[in-house]
Design an enzyme around this catalytic site. Structure first.
Site, short mmCIF file in Angstrom:
data_model
loop_
_atom_site.label_atom_id
_atom_site.label_comp_id
_atom_site.label_asym_id
_atom_site.label_seq_id
_atom_site.Cartn_x
_atom_site.Cartn_y
_atom_site.Cartn_z
N SER A 136 48.89 29.42 47.14
CA SER A 136 48.30 29.69 48.47
C SER A 136 49.11 28.88 49.47
O SER A 136 49.77 27.90 49.11
CB SER A 136 46.85 29.20 48.47
OG SER A 136 46.35 29.12 49.78
N TYR A 149 40.46 22.71 46.87
CA TYR A 149 41.30 23.91 46.79
C TYR A 149 42.77 23.52 47.05
O TYR A 149 43.67 23.94 46.33
CB TYR A 149 40.80 24.94 47.81
CG TYR A 149 41.46 26.30 47.73
CD1 TYR A 149 41.09 27.20 46.73
CD2 TYR A 149 42.41 26.69 48.65
CE1 TYR A 149 41.67 28.46 46.66
CE2 TYR A 149 43.00 27.95 48.59
CZ TYR A 149 42.62 28.84 47.59
OH TYR A 149 43.20 30.09 47.53
N1 LIG Z 1 41.90 35.57 49.67
C1 LIG Z 1 42.68 34.64 50.21
O1 LIG Z 1 42.61 34.34 51.41
C2 LIG Z 1 43.72 33.95 49.36
C3 LIG Z 1 44.79 33.30 50.02
C4 LIG Z 1 45.73 32.63 49.26
C5 LIG Z 1 45.63 32.62 47.88
N2 LIG Z 1 44.61 33.25 47.26
C6 LIG Z 1 44.55 33.19 45.80
O2 LIG Z 1 44.66 34.50 45.28
C7 LIG Z 1 44.02 34.56 44.00
C8 LIG Z 1 43.08 35.75 43.97
O3 LIG Z 1 42.05 35.54 44.94
P1 LIG Z 1 41.25 36.71 45.65
O4 LIG Z 1 41.27 36.40 47.08
O5 LIG Z 1 41.73 38.02 45.17
O6 LIG Z 1 39.77 36.40 45.10
P2 LIG Z 1 38.62 37.40 44.60
O7 LIG Z 1 37.39 36.56 44.52
O8 LIG Z 1 38.61 38.64 45.39
O9 LIG Z 1 39.11 37.78 43.12
C9 LIG Z 1 39.27 36.80 42.13
C10 LIG Z 1 38.99 37.39 40.76
O10 LIG Z 1 39.16 36.32 39.80
C11 LIG Z 1 38.11 36.40 38.86
N3 LIG Z 1 37.83 35.10 38.26
C12 LIG Z 1 37.27 34.02 38.85
N4 LIG Z 1 37.10 33.04 37.96
C13 LIG Z 1 37.59 33.51 36.77
C14 LIG Z 1 37.68 32.96 35.48
N5 LIG Z 1 37.23 31.74 35.19
N6 LIG Z 1 38.26 33.72 34.51
C15 LIG Z 1 38.69 34.97 34.78
N7 LIG Z 1 38.60 35.56 35.99
C16 LIG Z 1 38.05 34.83 36.97
C17 LIG Z 1 36.90 36.91 39.67
O11 LIG Z 1 35.90 37.47 38.83
C18 LIG Z 1 37.56 37.91 40.59
O12 LIG Z 1 37.55 39.20 40.05
C19 LIG Z 1 43.32 33.21 43.82
O13 LIG Z 1 44.12 32.37 43.01
C20 LIG Z 1 43.25 32.67 45.23
O14 LIG Z 1 43.17 31.27 45.27
C21 LIG Z 1 43.65 33.94 47.96
#
Ligand SMILES: NC(=O)c1ccc[n+]([C@@H]2O[C@H](COP(=O)([O-])OP(=O)(O)OC[C@H]3O[C@@H](n4cnc5c(N)ncnc54)[C@H](O)[C@@H]3O)[C@@H](O)[C@H]2O)c1
Length: 269
Positions: A136, A149
């Protein structure tokens, strides 16, 4: 690097959000994709919709992670692993439940190390493989209100950088992808001010592209790349003023009603 057409790719947290978009993009580029997720019902639905294979996975559980990779690798080697699963808590650090803090570190950082540790021996043996760790911008720029985070994502960036150097010449490549705020459930109810807001598809394209170039770190959007350096070089009072200007007075602020479903989901079971 990896030719995606015909490659086998495992995506953690592939049921929704960035993971789902990534799986979809990889499939569109000809890969065979396995998605693992703690939310198996959502993963199964996604798999049917996009043409992937779903498997139960709790990335914090080594046995579960092994089973996911073994199932995916049963009829041929895994060419690429996308460590994407992640969660985000918000609010003042002192106010947070310590068990939740540990959980966030375990999902966002511990599980990345586990996944790499499990997939690496086979990739090294074959001298072929690509690993993407979804970090991120919070892995380059610190943000009050999401201290844990930030710790987890700085950890992912540092780990990926060291690992990439360690694996140089091995045939296995490592890229960390650092997205800015993205429209997924993870940001539901979050007050985002003056920040670029991405679609999951933009991040997915960056993950898929990394199979073809040799860059260790990719920010999304690309123009945010120097931000880490700006944070290092800016005098503290100016930096804190800037953070307040961009983030608002209430660091880590969010609408609890809009965020309830997300928080309920990440602490399920
Ligand atoms: N959305 C943002 O603004 C953003 C920005 C930068 C980075 N990220 C990173 O991108 C990645 C995906 O995030 P997202 O925004 O798509 O989130 P999201 O909540 O939409 O999706 C995350 C998925 O991960 C799964 N998950 C959570 N814990 C788990 C576990 N213990 N085992 C298996 N699966 C698990 C959830 O069930 C979900 O389906 C993350 O690493 C997040 O930190 C997100």
């Amino acid at each position: 690097m990896i030719e995606l057409r015909g490659a086998k790719v495992c995506v953690t947290g592939g049921a929704r959000g960035i993971g789902r978009a990534t799986a979809e993009e990889l499939i569109a580029r000809g890969a065979e994709v396995w998605i693992g997720d703690r939310d198996l019902a959502a993963a199964a639905e996604t798999a049917v919709e996009i043409g992937a294979t779903a498997h139960p996975l709790d990335v914090t559980d080594e046995v579960s992670f092994r089973a996911f990779l073994a199932a995916a690798g049963a009829d041929g080697p895994i060419d690429m692993l996308v460590n994407n699963a992640g969660i985000q808590l918000m609010g003042g650090f002192a106010d947070q439940n310590l068990a939740a803090v540990r959980r966030e570190l375990a999902v966002n950082l511990g599980a990345v190390l586990t996944g790499v540790h499990l997939v690496l021996p086979g990739m090294r043996l074959r001298r072929r493989g690509h690993i993407v760790n979804v970090a991120s911008m919070a892995g380059k720029v610190t943000t009050p209100g999401i201290a844990t985070y930030c710790a987890s994502k700085f950890g992912v960036v540092a780990f990926s950088r060291a690992l990439r150097a360690e694996l140089s010449g091995s045939g296995v490549t490592v890229t960390s992808v650092l997205p800015a705020a993205t429209q997924t459930d993870l940001t539901s109810g979050v007050r985002l001010r003056l920040q670029p807001i991405l679609t999951p598809e933009q991040v997915a394209a960056a993950v898929a592209d990394s199979a073809h170039h040799n860059r260790g770190e990719v920010t999304v959007p690309r123009w945010l790349a120097p931000l880490g350096l700006v944070e290092e070089l800016t005098p503290t009072p100016i930096l804190w003023w800037l953070k307040r200007f961009v983030g608002g007075a209430e660091y880590g602020g969010y609408d609890p009603v809009q965020r309830k479903d997300y928080l309920d989901r990440i602490f399920l079971g």
